[in-house]
Design an enzyme around this catalytic site. Sequence first.
Site: not given
Ligand SMILES: *Cc1c(COP(=O)(O)O)cnc(C)c1O
Length: 452
Positions: A110
Site C-alpha cells: 500500500k
Molecule cells: C491490503 C492488502 C492486501 C489486499 O489488497 P487488495 O487491494 O485489497 O486486494 C493483501 N496483502 C496485504 C499485505 C495488504 O496489506
Amino acid sequence: MQYISTRGQVPPVDFSTAVAHGLAPDGGLYLPETLPDLKPKLADWADLSYPQLCDAFFSLFATDLDRAELSAMIERSYQNFDHAEIAPVRKLSDSLYVLELFHGPTLAFKDFALQLLGNFYEAQIARTGKPISVLGATSGDTGAAAIHGLLGKKGVRTFILYPDGRISPLQERQMTCTGADNVFPLAIKGSFDDAQAAMKTVFEDREFADEIGLSAVNSINLARILAQCVYYLYSFYRLPAALREQTTFVVPTGNFGNVLAGWLLQRMGVPIKGFRVATNQNDILHRLFQTGTYALGDVAPSVAPSMDIQVASNFERFIYYAEGCDPDKVRAIMQTFKSSGQYTFENFDPGTFSSSRTDDAGIASIISEVYRKYSYVVDPHTACGFTDLPEGPNLILATAHPAKFPDTIAEALSVDSTHPSLEALKAKEVVKHFVEPTPEAIKAFMREHKQA
Ligand SMILES: *Cc1c(COP(=O)(O)O)cnc(C)c1O
C-alpha cells in the site's frame, strides 16, 4: 484526460478533482473516460527506472498537473524505499518469480500508492490554500501506510480509527510511534466494523465535512489504482523476454484493488497472459470466479488480516467493464447486491482471471514448504499466492514483509524474521488517543485537533 463515474450520474472531472473526491458524488467510482493504448510505448519504456516509468505512465493520466511538479512528486514518493529497484523481482526457479512490494516505509504494497497520494494532497493544499483532515478506519496495513504517506505533509491532519487490542502490535507501533504532530491514531473500544460505521456517519455530515476539510484515503481512490499499475509494468519488463507474455500474475486479494490495477494495464494493451486471484478463507472473489455469483458471507478473522474482507469495494470497477461500460447496468447490479447481498452474472466470463483459496492451516504449511524449497520466507498474505499454482511461469506479488507477522512466521518456521525498521519501533514511545466509537466523539476530537 477526463474521469467518469461508474454510475454515470455526474459530469466528467479532471484528474485532480477525481483524486480530491475519492468517491464520486453519485456513489460510483472514478475511471478514465478512455484507456490509453500503451502498445506503441512498450519498447521505449522497457529500460526506465521505477520513478521514470511511473512518471511516463502518470503523464498520460494526470494531464491537468504541471509536468515538472508531477515528476518531482513522483521522485519524492519513492525516495523512502529501502531497495534501489523499488519493486525488485526475485527468481525462485525458472518458472517461479516473486515481485517484492514490501520495500516501502511500512513494508506493505500500500506504500506504493499512499506515498504518492500524500504528495498529491500536499500539492492540492498548496494550490487551494485549504487545509484538509483525513479520516480513515483500519484493521492494519492501510492505516499505517496512510499515516506514513501523510506524515509531516503541510496542511494535512490525519485521524485513523482502529480497534484497540485487535491489530498486530507491530502494526500499532507503525501508526503510533511516528513522533509526528499531524498524526492522530484513535484507538476505540470495539471492532473494526464499529470504527467503520462511526466513520461513515461522520462523512455523511456535510456541514462538518466542509468545516473541517474532510477527506478519505480508502482504497477506492483512483490515484491508488493507477500507482499500482506501474509495478505490474515494471515487473513485466524484469521477467526474461521469452517469458513475459506467458507469465500469470498471482495476486493475494481482498478488496480487488491490487489485481484490478494489473487487469487495467492489460486492457491498455500490455500483453499480460492472465491473473490468479488468490484469497484466504474470506473467499467471496474465489466463489465468484468459480460460480459467477457474487455473494456476501461473514468475515472470519484469519492470519492474513489485510485480506479479511467480504465486500470487495473495487469490484464495481470490474463490473463496469464486464457489463459493457453501461452505468445504468452498474447501478442496477449494485442496487441488487445492496438489497439482497448477492448478484449472479448472466453468461459470466472470467476472461483471463482464475482463482484460488486457502485457509489458515494452508497458509502455515505453505510458509514452511516455500522456505524448505527456496529458502525464502513469505508473509501470510503472500503465502496465499502459492496455493495451487497454475501451469507456470508464475509471478507472485509479495504484498507484505514477513517481519510484520512474527507470530505466524514463528509458528510455521524456526527461522527469525525481523526487519530493522520494525526493531527500531520497539524502542519508541507509543502515542495514541482513546475515543468512543460514536460520530459525536470523533467529531469533537477532530475539531479540537484541527489545523489552526
Ligand atoms: C491490503 C492488502 C492486501 C489486499 O489488497 P487488495 O487491494 O485489497 O486486494 C493483501 N496483502 C496485504 C499485505 C495488504 O496489506
